[in-house]
Design a protein around this motif. Structure first.
Motif, mmCIF file in Angstrom:
data_model
loop_
_atom_site.group_PDB
_atom_site.id
_atom_site.type_symbol
_atom_site.label_atom_id
_atom_site.label_comp_id
_atom_site.label_asym_id
_atom_site.label_seq_id
_atom_site.Cartn_x
_atom_site.Cartn_y
_atom_site.Cartn_z
ATOM 1 N N VAL A 27 -20.248 -24.212 25.845
ATOM 2 C CA VAL A 27 -20.930 -23.713 24.482
ATOM 3 C C VAL A 27 -20.359 -24.119 23.205
ATOM 4 O O VAL A 27 -18.934 -24.218 23.231
ATOM 5 N N LYS A 28 -20.948 -24.330 22.212
ATOM 6 C CA LYS A 28 -20.177 -24.513 20.962
ATOM 7 C C LYS A 28 -20.795 -23.659 19.689
ATOM 8 O O LYS A 28 -20.144 -23.749 18.691
ATOM 9 N N THR A 29 -21.895 -23.080 20.007
ATOM 10 C CA THR A 29 -22.305 -22.028 19.225
ATOM 11 C C THR A 29 -22.598 -20.816 19.589
ATOM 12 O O THR A 29 -22.593 -20.534 20.658
ATOM 13 N N LEU B 178 -15.871 -21.098 8.829
ATOM 14 C CA LEU B 178 -16.270 -20.441 10.167
ATOM 15 C C LEU B 178 -17.408 -19.402 9.945
ATOM 16 O O LEU B 178 -17.321 -18.659 9.184
ATOM 17 N N PRO B 179 -18.694 -19.580 10.427
ATOM 18 C CA PRO B 179 -19.618 -18.644 10.334
ATOM 19 C C PRO B 179 -19.412 -17.172 10.859
ATOM 20 O O PRO B 179 -18.438 -17.236 11.740
ATOM 21 N N THR B 180 -20.128 -16.318 10.591
ATOM 22 C CA THR B 180 -19.934 -15.069 10.947
ATOM 23 C C THR B 180 -21.009 -14.876 12.060
ATOM 24 O O THR B 180 -21.721 -15.572 12.480
ATOM 25 N N VAL B 181 -20.522 -13.930 12.780
ATOM 26 C CA VAL B 181 -21.582 -13.749 14.062
ATOM 27 C C VAL B 181 -22.871 -12.994 13.630
ATOM 28 O O VAL B 181 -23.791 -13.550 14.400
ATOM 29 N N ALA B 182 -22.797 -12.441 12.594
ATOM 30 C CA ALA B 182 -24.110 -11.932 12.032
ATOM 31 C C ALA B 182 -25.056 -13.089 11.704
ATOM 32 O O ALA B 182 -26.201 -12.852 11.924
ATOM 33 N N SER C 184 -25.016 -16.250 12.509
ATOM 34 C CA SER C 184 -24.965 -16.975 13.655
ATOM 35 C C SER C 184 -26.096 -16.511 14.715
ATOM 36 O O SER C 184 -26.271 -17.310 15.904
ATOM 37 N N GLY C 185 -26.703 -15.286 14.611
ATOM 38 C CA GLY C 185 -27.641 -14.914 15.713
ATOM 39 C C GLY C 185 -27.742 -13.572 16.205
ATOM 40 O O GLY C 185 -28.540 -13.339 16.758
ATOM 41 N N LEU C 186 -26.625 -12.792 15.522
ATOM 42 C CA LEU C 186 -26.667 -11.416 15.793
ATOM 43 C C LEU C 186 -26.649 -10.551 14.634
ATOM 44 O O LEU C 186 -25.390 -10.002 14.192
ATOM 45 N N PRO C 187 -27.628 -10.361 13.962
ATOM 46 C CA PRO C 187 -27.727 -9.684 12.570
ATOM 47 C C PRO C 187 -27.151 -8.229 12.598
ATOM 48 O O PRO C 187 -27.320 -7.586 13.711
ATOM 49 N N ASN C 188 -26.535 -7.923 11.489
ATOM 50 C CA ASN C 188 -25.796 -6.469 11.534
ATOM 51 C C ASN C 188 -24.494 -6.306 12.326
ATOM 52 O O ASN C 188 -23.878 -5.252 12.269
ATOM 53 N N PHE C 189 -24.305 -7.432 13.085
ATOM 54 C CA PHE C 189 -22.958 -7.204 13.689
ATOM 55 C C PHE C 189 -21.771 -7.267 12.986
ATOM 56 O O PHE C 189 -21.676 -8.063 11.929
ATOM 57 N N GLU C 190 -20.889 -6.115 13.078
ATOM 58 C CA GLU C 190 -19.655 -6.049 12.173
ATOM 59 C C GLU C 190 -18.662 -5.233 13.052
ATOM 60 O O GLU C 190 -18.801 -4.169 13.573
ATOM 61 N N ALA C 191 -17.626 -5.990 13.082
ATOM 62 C CA ALA C 191 -16.523 -5.323 13.851
ATOM 63 C C ALA C 191 -15.043 -5.688 13.080
ATOM 64 O O ALA C 191 -14.757 -6.896 13.133
ATOM 65 N N SER C 192 -14.366 -4.960 12.534
ATOM 66 C CA SER C 192 -13.176 -5.444 11.652
ATOM 67 C C SER C 192 -12.378 -3.878 11.568
ATOM 68 O O SER C 192 -12.706 -2.836 11.982
ATOM 69 N N THR C 193 -10.958 -4.346 11.150
ATOM 70 C CA THR C 193 -10.111 -3.112 10.640
ATOM 71 C C THR C 193 -9.947 -3.111 9.450
ATOM 72 O O THR C 193 -9.619 -4.375 8.829
ATOM 73 N N SER C 194 -10.166 -1.981 9.024
ATOM 74 C CA SER C 194 -9.964 -1.454 7.266
ATOM 75 C C SER C 194 -8.732 -0.769 7.019
ATOM 76 O O SER C 194 -8.561 0.141 7.688
ATOM 77 N N THR C 195 -8.060 -1.140 5.939
ATOM 78 C CA THR C 195 -6.811 -0.513 5.857
ATOM 79 C C THR C 195 -7.277 0.261 4.242
ATOM 80 O O THR C 195 -7.884 -0.426 3.263
#
Length: 322
Positions: A135-137, A234-238, A240-251
């Motif tokens: 897979v590439k995308t 680099l595109p975001t997951v959101a 690239s085909g998964l709208p509203n996906f968000e996973a991160s660490t905020s400080t």
């Protein structure tokens, strides 16, 4: 004097010391607690920010490490400190929101026990896969994963860690199903990813991108809603085909609940000024973090949203941590 008038006068007199304290703030050094041992990303973030805060506030801001229980001990120490603005926490959603989500009985509430002085940064993860995976995308990956349920393995930093929860969120939103392989940290997981012992993982940009750039693994997307300054191509997951996906660490910086609003205002002003500095931006970028200055309410909203999101993920996936 009428009773109501007398009570109002008394309350006004009692408020005078607090107002005077806030007006003079700060008049002594401020302690910025890092709930981890020296040397990690959270500690490095704190030391970068502390220098700028010291200059902006005119008083030393001293970083103090209070490690233990995955960040909980240091966080509880600040939550129980005097609400005067002199003991603050370098808070992380990766500690506060996920710890409470994994253990609802934990005597630490990231929303109720603190008041925010503002956000510092947001650190995305990146979905990386072994080069042998055909897979590439992201679209190709999701299609392949759906046609091979329970065949692909993902490596995490351990059960209940951010890398684990990110994968669980991805599964629930994409309709895929992987096999979880927990590690004790990222080093061996990345080694096994390169070697083909596991197929994928959600990793920090700062550790994965050097391997991506040298062609040892393949990146499919970053996990924040907007692209990262660390890897702008680099595109975001959101997207690239998964709208509203968000996973991160905020400080961000947190103070004990009850800290006067005037103190919080001063801290926020100093923090925003600090984060505008070119050196701070450069140093945080080297950690894979995008600087995100904002209001106290911005970080409070982030904590609230993250707690709700990860609580649902933990419940839906039935994740248990010993």
């Amino acid at each position: 004097m009428k009773p109501f008038t007398a009570l109002s006068s008394l309350l006004a007199l009692l408020a005078l010391p607090i107002a005077a304290h806030a007006a003079d703030y700060p008049d002594k050094p401020i302690k910025l607690v890092v709930p981890f041992a020296p040397g990690g990303n959270i500690d490095t973030t704190a030391r970068n920010v502390a220098t700028g805060l010291s200059e902006a506030l005119g008083k030393p801001v001293i970083v103090e490490n209070r490690a233990g229980a995955g960040g909980v001990i240091g966080s509880q120490y600040v939550a129980r400190a005097a609400p005067d603005g002199y003991t603050c926490l370098l808070g992380s959603t990766g500690v506060l929101a996920t710890s409470k989500a994994l253990n609802p009985k934990l005597e630490l509430d990231p929303v109720k026990d603190f008041v925010s002085a503002g956000p510092i940064s947001r650190v995305p993860f990146v979905l990386v896969v072994n080069n042998d995976l055909p897979v590439k995308t992201l679209g190709e990956f999701i299609a392949y994963a759906k046609s091979h349920p329970d065949k692909l393995t993902f490596g995490s930093d351990g059960t209940g860690t951010a890398s684990h929860l990110s994968a669980e969120l991805f599964e629930s939103m994409s309709g895929t199903k992987f096999v979880h392989v927990p590690y004790k940290g990222s080093s061996q997981a990345l080694t096994d990813l390169m070697g083909g012992q596991i197929n994928l993982r959600f990793d920090q940009l700062s550790t994965s991108m050097p391997l991506v750039k040298t062609g040892k693994i393949r990146a499919l997307g970053v996990t924040t809603k907007a692209r990262s300054s660390v890897a702008p191509d680099l595109p975001t997951v959101a997207e690239s085909g998964l709208p509203n996906f968000e996973a991160s660490t905020s400080t961000g910086i947190l103070c004990p609940a009850g800290t006067p609003a005037a103190v919080i205002e001063k801290l926020n002003g100093a923090l925003v000024k600090t984060l505008q500095g070119a050196d701070v931006k450069k140093n945080l970028l080297s950690l894979g973090a995008d600087v995100s200055p904002g209001t106290p309410q911005d970080f409070e909203n982030t904590l609230t949203d993250e707690l709700a999101k990860w609580t649902k993920v933990v419940k839906d996936a039935n994740i248990k941590v010993d």
